[in-house]
Design a protein around this motif. Structure first.
Motif, mmCIF file in Angstrom:
data_model
loop_
_atom_site.group_PDB
_atom_site.id
_atom_site.type_symbol
_atom_site.label_atom_id
_atom_site.label_comp_id
_atom_site.label_asym_id
_atom_site.label_seq_id
_atom_site.Cartn_x
_atom_site.Cartn_y
_atom_site.Cartn_z
ATOM 1 N N ALA A 91 0.830 -1.208 0.000
ATOM 2 C CA ALA A 91 0.000 0.000 0.000
ATOM 3 C C ALA A 91 0.865 1.259 0.000
ATOM 4 O O ALA A 91 0.558 2.231 -0.703
ATOM 5 N N LYS A 92 1.946 1.240 0.743
ATOM 6 C CA LYS A 92 2.859 2.404 0.757
ATOM 7 C C LYS A 92 3.468 2.623 -0.624
ATOM 8 O O LYS A 92 3.578 3.752 -1.091
ATOM 9 N N ALA A 143 0.767 4.067 -2.862
ATOM 10 C CA ALA A 143 0.530 5.471 -2.540
ATOM 11 C C ALA A 143 1.620 6.339 -3.157
ATOM 12 O O ALA A 143 1.342 7.414 -3.704
ATOM 13 N N SER A 144 2.850 5.871 -3.128
ATOM 14 C CA SER A 144 3.941 6.601 -3.775
ATOM 15 C C SER A 144 3.788 6.611 -5.286
ATOM 16 O O SER A 144 4.278 7.506 -5.959
ATOM 17 N N GLU A 181 -4.522 6.269 -3.921
ATOM 18 C CA GLU A 181 -5.019 6.898 -2.697
ATOM 19 C C GLU A 181 -5.422 5.801 -1.717
ATOM 20 O O GLU A 181 -6.072 4.832 -2.099
ATOM 21 N N THR A 182 -5.044 5.960 -0.467
ATOM 22 C CA THR A 182 -5.480 5.021 0.562
ATOM 23 C C THR A 182 -6.919 5.349 0.928
ATOM 24 O O THR A 182 -7.220 6.465 1.326
ATOM 25 N N MET A 233 -7.392 0.557 -1.430
ATOM 26 C CA MET A 233 -6.779 1.665 -2.172
ATOM 27 C C MET A 233 -7.700 2.071 -3.318
ATOM 28 O O MET A 233 -8.613 1.341 -3.683
#
Length: 121
Positions: free
Chosen positions: A80-81, A84-85, A89-90, A106
């Motif tokens: 997820a990180k 997001a990078s 969007e979380t 996400m």
């Protein structure tokens, strides 16, 4: 097949951030297409009541549309990180589900909801 308006952003998310291997690039001129290896695919059919239950467990309320893509990953929170990078969007932080998965919800650049899940031992 996902039809996307921002091809480069979609490639960056699914290939580069999520790590789906590129099997082929059939792009020619303005026509862009890449084929990514998403592993074994299944189609999970649920009724509205079950979709409500899943969303309530993962998010607290019903928010997903009729299509949501789930990816089994080794570490849902780390993935997820990376996503997001990569432009995702979380929607909801990680939760442990009653079916013993660690799920993160996400949303991709085109609005597609994605579930990242890790099966817990």
């Amino acid at each position: 097949m996902l039809t996307v308006s921002d091809f480069e952003a979609a490639v960056a998310l699914y290939r580069d951030a999520l790590g789906l291997a590129e099997l082929a690039d059939w792009s020619e001129g303005d026509a862009k297409i890449v084929v990514l290896d998403a592993g074994r695919a299944t189609v999970e059919l649920v009724n509205e009541e079950q979709a409500e239950t899943i969303d309530r467990v993962e998010l607290g309320s019903r928010v997903s549309g009729p299509v949501r893509i789930a990816f089994k990953v080794a570490d849902s929170e780390a993935t997820a990180k990376r996503l997001a990078s990569g432009g995702a969007e979380t929607v909801a932080a990680a939760v442990t589900t009653p079916w013993n998965d660690r799920n993160v919800r996400m949303r991709g650049p085109e609005g597609m909801q994605l579930t990242l899940f890790t099966v817990l031992d």
